[in-house]
Write a protein that holds these residues in place. Structure first.
Motif, PDB file in Angstrom:
ATOM      1  N   THR A  22       0.852  -1.186   0.000  1.00  0.00           N
ATOM      2  CA  THR A  22       0.000   0.000   0.000  1.00  0.00           C
ATOM      3  C   THR A  22       0.889   1.237   0.000  1.00  0.00           C
ATOM      4  OG1 THR A  22      -1.758  -1.156   1.180  1.00  0.00           O
ATOM      5  CG2 THR A  22      -1.827   1.249   1.218  1.00  0.00           C
ATOM      6  N   VAL A  23       0.655   2.101  -0.971  1.00  0.00           N
ATOM      7  CA  VAL A  23       1.412   3.351  -1.100  1.00  0.00           C
ATOM      8  C   VAL A  23       0.448   4.504  -0.826  1.00  0.00           C
ATOM      9  CG1 VAL A  23       2.783   4.804  -2.626  1.00  0.00           C
ATOM     10  CG2 VAL A  23       2.863   2.325  -2.892  1.00  0.00           C
ATOM     11  N   LYS A  24       0.866   5.410   0.068  1.00  0.00           N
ATOM     12  CA  LYS A  24       0.063   6.593   0.377  1.00  0.00           C
ATOM     13  C   LYS A  24       0.894   7.840   0.107  1.00  0.00           C
ATOM     14  CE  LYS A  24      -2.395   4.462   4.231  1.00  0.00           C
ATOM     15  NZ  LYS A  24      -2.592   4.530   5.680  1.00  0.00           N
ATOM     16  N   ILE A  25       0.269   8.807  -0.544  1.00  0.00           N
ATOM     17  CA  ILE A  25       0.881  10.118  -0.757  1.00  0.00           C
ATOM     18  C   ILE A  25      -0.134  11.164  -0.328  1.00  0.00           C
ATOM     19  CG2 ILE A  25       1.709  11.773  -2.473  1.00  0.00           C
ATOM     20  CD1 ILE A  25       2.855   9.419  -4.037  1.00  0.00           C
ATOM     21  N   ASN A  26       0.321  12.124   0.469  1.00  0.00           N
ATOM     22  CA  ASN A  26      -0.535  13.228   0.914  1.00  0.00           C
ATOM     23  C   ASN A  26       0.223  14.532   0.744  1.00  0.00           C
ATOM     24  OD1 ASN A  26      -3.031  12.043   2.010  1.00  0.00           O
ATOM     25  ND2 ASN A  26      -1.596  10.967   3.329  1.00  0.00           N
ATOM     26  N   SER A  27      -0.493  15.556   0.276  1.00  0.00           N
ATOM     27  CA  SER A  27       0.112  16.869   0.099  1.00  0.00           C
ATOM     28  C   SER A  27      -0.945  17.941   0.271  1.00  0.00           C
ATOM     29  CB  SER A  27       0.727  16.987  -1.294  1.00  0.00           C
ATOM     30  OG  SER A  27       1.257  18.277  -1.473  1.00  0.00           O
ATOM     31  N   LYS A  28      -0.531  19.097   0.779  1.00  0.00           N
ATOM     32  CA  LYS A  28      -1.439  20.251   0.824  1.00  0.00           C
ATOM     33  C   LYS A  28      -1.533  20.880  -0.561  1.00  0.00           C
ATOM     34  CE  LYS A  28      -0.916  21.097   5.683  1.00  0.00           C
ATOM     35  NZ  LYS A  28      -0.368  21.900   6.759  1.00  0.00           N
ATOM     36  N   ASN A  35      -2.137  20.516  -4.606  1.00  0.00           N
ATOM     37  CA  ASN A  35      -2.973  19.565  -5.347  1.00  0.00           C
ATOM     38  C   ASN A  35      -2.148  18.624  -6.213  1.00  0.00           C
ATOM     39  OD1 ASN A  35      -2.348  20.920  -7.724  1.00  0.00           O
ATOM     40  ND2 ASN A  35      -4.422  21.672  -8.078  1.00  0.00           N
ATOM     41  N   MET A  36      -0.851  18.923  -6.381  1.00  0.00           N
ATOM     42  CA  MET A  36       0.074  18.077  -7.139  1.00  0.00           C
ATOM     43  C   MET A  36      -0.430  17.773  -8.549  1.00  0.00           C
ATOM     44  SD  MET A  36       1.713  15.615  -4.207  1.00  0.00           S
ATOM     45  CE  MET A  36       3.235  15.275  -5.090  1.00  0.00           C
ATOM     46  N   GLU A  37      -1.003  18.789  -9.176  1.00  0.00           N
ATOM     47  CA  GLU A  37      -1.488  18.642 -10.544  1.00  0.00           C
ATOM     48  C   GLU A  37      -0.342  18.200 -11.449  1.00  0.00           C
ATOM     49  OE1 GLU A  37      -3.590  21.370 -13.989  1.00  0.00           O
ATOM     50  OE2 GLU A  37      -3.499  22.110 -11.941  1.00  0.00           O
ATOM     51  N   ASN A  38      -0.610  17.270 -12.322  1.00  0.00           N
ATOM     52  CA  ASN A  38       0.362  16.713 -13.273  1.00  0.00           C
ATOM     53  C   ASN A  38       1.472  15.905 -12.609  1.00  0.00           C
ATOM     54  OD1 ASN A  38      -0.864  17.808 -15.631  1.00  0.00           O
ATOM     55  ND2 ASN A  38       0.035  19.786 -15.133  1.00  0.00           N
ATOM     56  N   VAL A  39       1.221  15.390 -11.412  1.00  0.00           N
ATOM     57  CA  VAL A  39       2.194  14.528 -10.746  1.00  0.00           C
ATOM     58  C   VAL A  39       1.674  13.106 -10.781  1.00  0.00           C
ATOM     59  CG1 VAL A  39       3.455  14.042  -8.617  1.00  0.00           C
ATOM     60  CG2 VAL A  39       3.004  16.409  -9.285  1.00  0.00           C
ATOM     61  N   LYS A  40       2.568  12.178 -11.103  1.00  0.00           N
ATOM     62  CA  LYS A  40       2.208  10.773 -11.238  1.00  0.00           C
ATOM     63  C   LYS A  40       3.070   9.926 -10.306  1.00  0.00           C
ATOM     64  CE  LYS A  40       1.064  11.133 -16.144  1.00  0.00           C
ATOM     65  NZ  LYS A  40      -0.353  11.261 -15.902  1.00  0.00           N
ATOM     66  N   LEU A  41       2.551   8.770  -9.945  1.00  0.00           N
ATOM     67  CA  LEU A  41       3.327   7.746  -9.256  1.00  0.00           C
ATOM     68  C   LEU A  41       3.476   6.586 -10.230  1.00  0.00           C
ATOM     69  CD1 LEU A  41       4.588   6.347  -6.724  1.00  0.00           C
ATOM     70  CD2 LEU A  41       2.327   5.372  -6.349  1.00  0.00           C
ATOM     71  N   LEU A  42       4.723   6.205 -10.488  1.00  0.00           N
ATOM     72  CA  LEU A  42       5.001   5.043 -11.327  1.00  0.00           C
ATOM     73  C   LEU A  42       5.594   3.956 -10.436  1.00  0.00           C
ATOM     74  CD1 LEU A  42       6.756   6.758 -14.378  1.00  0.00           C
ATOM     75  CD2 LEU A  42       4.317   6.343 -14.034  1.00  0.00           C
ATOM     76  N   VAL A  43       5.094   2.732 -10.566  1.00  0.00           N
ATOM     77  CA  VAL A  43       5.655   1.580  -9.864  1.00  0.00           C
ATOM     78  C   VAL A  43       6.439   0.799 -10.908  1.00  0.00           C
ATOM     79  CG1 VAL A  43       5.158  -0.479  -8.505  1.00  0.00           C
ATOM     80  CG2 VAL A  43       3.686   1.539  -8.294  1.00  0.00           C
ATOM     81  N   TYR A  82      -0.187   5.876 -11.698  1.00  0.00           N
ATOM     82  CA  TYR A  82      -1.335   6.515 -11.062  1.00  0.00           C
ATOM     83  C   TYR A  82      -1.164   8.027 -11.108  1.00  0.00           C
ATOM     84  CZ  TYR A  82      -1.695   1.866  -8.946  1.00  0.00           C
ATOM     85  OH  TYR A  82      -1.768   0.521  -8.744  1.00  0.00           O
ATOM     86  N   ASP A  83      -2.272   8.738 -11.294  1.00  0.00           N
ATOM     87  CA  ASP A  83      -2.277  10.189 -11.152  1.00  0.00           C
ATOM     88  C   ASP A  83      -2.555  10.521  -9.698  1.00  0.00           C
ATOM     89  OD1 ASP A  83      -1.909  10.962 -13.865  1.00  0.00           O
ATOM     90  OD2 ASP A  83      -4.004  10.446 -14.276  1.00  0.00           O
ATOM     91  N   ILE A  84      -1.878  11.518  -9.173  1.00  0.00           N
ATOM     92  CA  ILE A  84      -2.143  11.987  -7.814  1.00  0.00           C
ATOM     93  C   ILE A  84      -3.197  13.084  -7.948  1.00  0.00           C
ATOM     94  CG2 ILE A  84      -1.152  13.065  -5.772  1.00  0.00           C
ATOM     95  CD1 ILE A  84       1.538  11.730  -6.659  1.00  0.00           C
ATOM     96  N   ILE A  85      -4.352  12.858  -7.338  1.00  0.00           N
ATOM     97  CA  ILE A  85      -5.497  13.757  -7.491  1.00  0.00           C
ATOM     98  C   ILE A  85      -5.697  14.558  -6.204  1.00  0.00           C
ATOM     99  CG2 ILE A  85      -7.982  13.889  -8.010  1.00  0.00           C
ATOM    100  CD1 ILE A  85      -6.329  12.695 -10.313  1.00  0.00           C
ATOM    101  N   ASN A  86      -5.774  15.861  -6.332  1.00  0.00           N
ATOM    102  CA  ASN A  86      -5.973  16.760  -5.189  1.00  0.00           C
ATOM    103  C   ASN A  86      -4.999  16.479  -4.051  1.00  0.00           C
ATOM    104  OD1 ASN A  86      -8.138  18.123  -6.442  1.00  0.00           O
ATOM    105  ND2 ASN A  86      -9.529  16.489  -5.844  1.00  0.00           N
ATOM    106  N   GLY A  87      -3.763  16.128  -4.407  1.00  0.00           N
ATOM    107  CA  GLY A  87      -2.721  15.922  -3.409  1.00  0.00           C
ATOM    108  C   GLY A  87      -2.827  14.625  -2.638  1.00  0.00           C
ATOM    109  N   LYS A  88      -3.664  13.691  -3.118  1.00  0.00           N
ATOM    110  CA  LYS A  88      -3.846  12.441  -2.371  1.00  0.00           C
ATOM    111  C   LYS A  88      -3.771  11.227  -3.284  1.00  0.00           C
ATOM    112  CE  LYS A  88      -6.461  14.373   1.402  1.00  0.00           C
ATOM    113  NZ  LYS A  88      -5.271  14.855   2.001  1.00  0.00           N
TER     114      LYS A  88
END
Length: 129
Positions: free
Chosen positions: A58-64, A66-74, A88-94
């Protein structure tokens, strides 16, 4: 002001920060930085995660931010190359995703894919099995 766990430069697999999925409280406080603070913008962070046995990561990312245009690649190593197995796209910083994986070492790449934005995007990343 909280201490950052960012170790720069960590934008490639050979310089990836290790996150230990079997340790509690393994969250890393880090940031992406498109302000040209270094010789070039810091638009990629890489982390290595090793699974001792097959299971669910399980991978969790949190940000204040919105991290628009940021992706997580495994990514995983296949022979002499690295292959993206999930994106995965990071949506609204989560982001919270559970991924079934086999025993082995994987690379998590947090990557800003946009263009022209000049800012710092602080975020927290954690992994658990």
């Amino acid at each position: 002001k909280s201490k950052l766990d960012d170790v720069e430069i960590n934008n490639s697999k050979d310089k990836a920060q290790t996150i230990k999925p079997y340790e509690k409280n393994n969250a890393k406080k880090v940031y992406l930085n498109t302000l040209d603070v270094f010789e070039e913008p810091d638009v990629t962070d890489c982390y290595s995660v090793t699974l001792k046995k097959d299971g669910k990561l399980t991978v969790k990312i949190n940000s204040k931010s919105n991290m628009e245009n940021v992706k997580l690649l495994v990514r995983e190593k296949t022979e002499d190359t690295y292959t993206t197995i999930k994106a995965y796209d990071i949506i609204n910083g989560k982001l919270k995703e559970s991924i079934k994986l086999k025993k082995g070492t994987y690379y998590l790449k947090v990557w800003y894919s946009g263009d022209g934005l000049k800012c710092q995007m602080p975020y927290t990343i954690s992994v658990n099995v």
